[in-house]
Scaffold this motif. Structure first.
Motif, PDB file in Angstrom:
ATOM      1  N   VAL A  69      48.068  44.925  42.894  1.00 23.29           N
ATOM      2  CA  VAL A  69      47.600  43.913  42.295  1.00 23.29           C
ATOM      3  C   VAL A  69      46.209  43.290  43.074  1.00 23.29           C
ATOM      4  CG1 VAL A  69      47.847  41.539  40.973  1.00 23.29           C
ATOM      5  CG2 VAL A  69      49.281  43.674  40.532  1.00 23.29           C
ATOM      6  N   GLU A  70      46.680  42.929  44.383  1.00 22.96           N
ATOM      7  CA  GLU A  70      45.536  42.201  45.082  1.00 22.96           C
ATOM      8  C   GLU A  70      44.231  43.053  45.274  1.00 22.96           C
ATOM      9  OE1 GLU A  70      46.903  41.631  49.117  1.00 22.96           O
ATOM     10  OE2 GLU A  70      48.396  40.264  48.327  1.00 22.96           O
ATOM     11  N   PHE A  78      39.645  43.276  35.851  1.00 21.53           N
ATOM     12  CA  PHE A  78      40.459  42.652  34.858  1.00 21.53           C
ATOM     13  C   PHE A  78      40.138  43.211  33.447  1.00 21.53           C
ATOM     14  CE2 PHE A  78      39.068  39.452  37.973  1.00 21.53           C
ATOM     15  CZ  PHE A  78      40.393  38.964  38.477  1.00 21.53           C
ATOM     16  N   ASP A  79      41.292  43.096  32.657  1.00 26.35           N
ATOM     17  CA  ASP A  79      41.188  43.536  31.007  1.00 26.35           C
ATOM     18  C   ASP A  79      40.128  42.561  30.612  1.00 26.35           C
ATOM     19  OD1 ASP A  79      42.835  41.448  30.652  1.00 26.35           O
ATOM     20  OD2 ASP A  79      44.459  42.731  29.649  1.00 26.35           O
ATOM     21  N   PRO A  80      39.935  42.814  29.111  1.00 29.08           N
ATOM     22  CA  PRO A  80      38.992  41.798  28.371  1.00 29.08           C
ATOM     23  C   PRO A  80      39.512  40.305  28.433  1.00 29.08           C
ATOM     24  CG  PRO A  80      39.369  43.835  27.370  1.00 29.08           C
ATOM     25  CD  PRO A  80      40.062  43.859  28.402  1.00 29.08           C
ATOM     26  N   GLN A  81      40.777  40.104  28.358  1.00 26.89           N
ATOM     27  CA  GLN A  81      41.658  38.804  28.319  1.00 26.89           C
ATOM     28  C   GLN A  81      41.646  38.213  29.710  1.00 26.89           C
ATOM     29  OE1 GLN A  81      43.087  41.596  26.770  1.00 26.89           O
ATOM     30  NE2 GLN A  81      42.122  40.937  24.794  1.00 26.89           N
ATOM     31  N   GLY A  82      41.099  38.841  30.834  1.00 24.31           N
ATOM     32  CA  GLY A  82      41.202  38.438  32.065  1.00 24.31           C
ATOM     33  C   GLY A  82      42.607  38.662  32.708  1.00 24.31           C
ATOM     34  N   ARG A  83      43.224  39.651  32.432  1.00 23.29           N
ATOM     35  CA  ARG A  83      44.523  39.848  32.944  1.00 23.29           C
ATOM     36  C   ARG A  83      44.501  41.262  34.110  1.00 23.29           C
ATOM     37  NH1 ARG A  83      47.512  39.703  27.299  1.00 23.29           N
ATOM     38  NH2 ARG A  83      45.862  41.222  27.074  1.00 23.29           N
ATOM     39  N   VAL A  84      45.150  41.444  34.700  1.00 28.59           N
ATOM     40  CA  VAL A  84      45.212  42.651  35.596  1.00 28.59           C
ATOM     41  C   VAL A  84      46.511  43.237  35.252  1.00 28.59           C
ATOM     42  CG1 VAL A  84      45.743  43.516  38.043  1.00 28.59           C
ATOM     43  CG2 VAL A  84      44.499  41.418  37.754  1.00 28.59           C
ATOM     44  N   ALA A  85      46.434  44.675  34.679  1.00 30.35           N
ATOM     45  CA  ALA A  85      47.330  45.363  34.180  1.00 30.35           C
ATOM     46  C   ALA A  85      47.583  46.920  35.127  1.00 30.35           C
ATOM     47  CB  ALA A  85      47.084  45.837  32.639  1.00 30.35           C
ATOM     48  N   LEU A  86      48.674  47.121  35.378  1.00 32.64           N
ATOM     49  CA  LEU A  86      48.729  48.359  36.209  1.00 32.64           C
ATOM     50  C   LEU A  86      49.630  49.430  35.222  1.00 32.64           C
ATOM     51  CD1 LEU A  86      50.009  47.223  39.636  1.00 32.64           C
ATOM     52  CD2 LEU A  86      47.775  47.587  38.864  1.00 32.64           C
TER      53      LEU A  86
END
Length: 86
Positions: A69-70, A78-86
């Motif tokens: 994640v780092e 980031f995804d379009p919503q500003g999240r990090v998804a693995l």
């Protein structure tokens, strides 16, 4: 480990999305993060069929997940919503 990115010891299972959700903090900003069940199983080389198993695997591999994640945060992936998804 980058000390400017903090990971509170909070994680929840999202049954609908089949992923573990957890926060990261960078510069005071809260970033929603998620690791899918499939990625968790791939990382751990184990299967998880229940919420309890998924959360246990997350805790067991937390350090590795936080490092991944780092990298995503530092590269601003980031995804379009500003999240990090693995």
């Amino acid at each position: 480990m980058n000390q400017s990115i903090l990971f509170p010891d909070i994680q929840t299972w999202d049954e609908e999305k089949q992923c573990v959700l957890f926060p990261a903090q960078q510069g005071g900003a809260l970033i929603e993060c998620a690791i899918s069940k499939a990625r968790l199983e791939m990382l751990s080389q184990q299967t998880c069929e229940t919420e309890k198993q998924a959360l246990a695997l997350f805790c067991q591999f937390r350090f590795d997940i936080e490092e991944l994640v780092e990298e995503e945060i530092e590269e601003e992936n980031f995804d379009p919503q500003g999240r990090v998804a693995l």
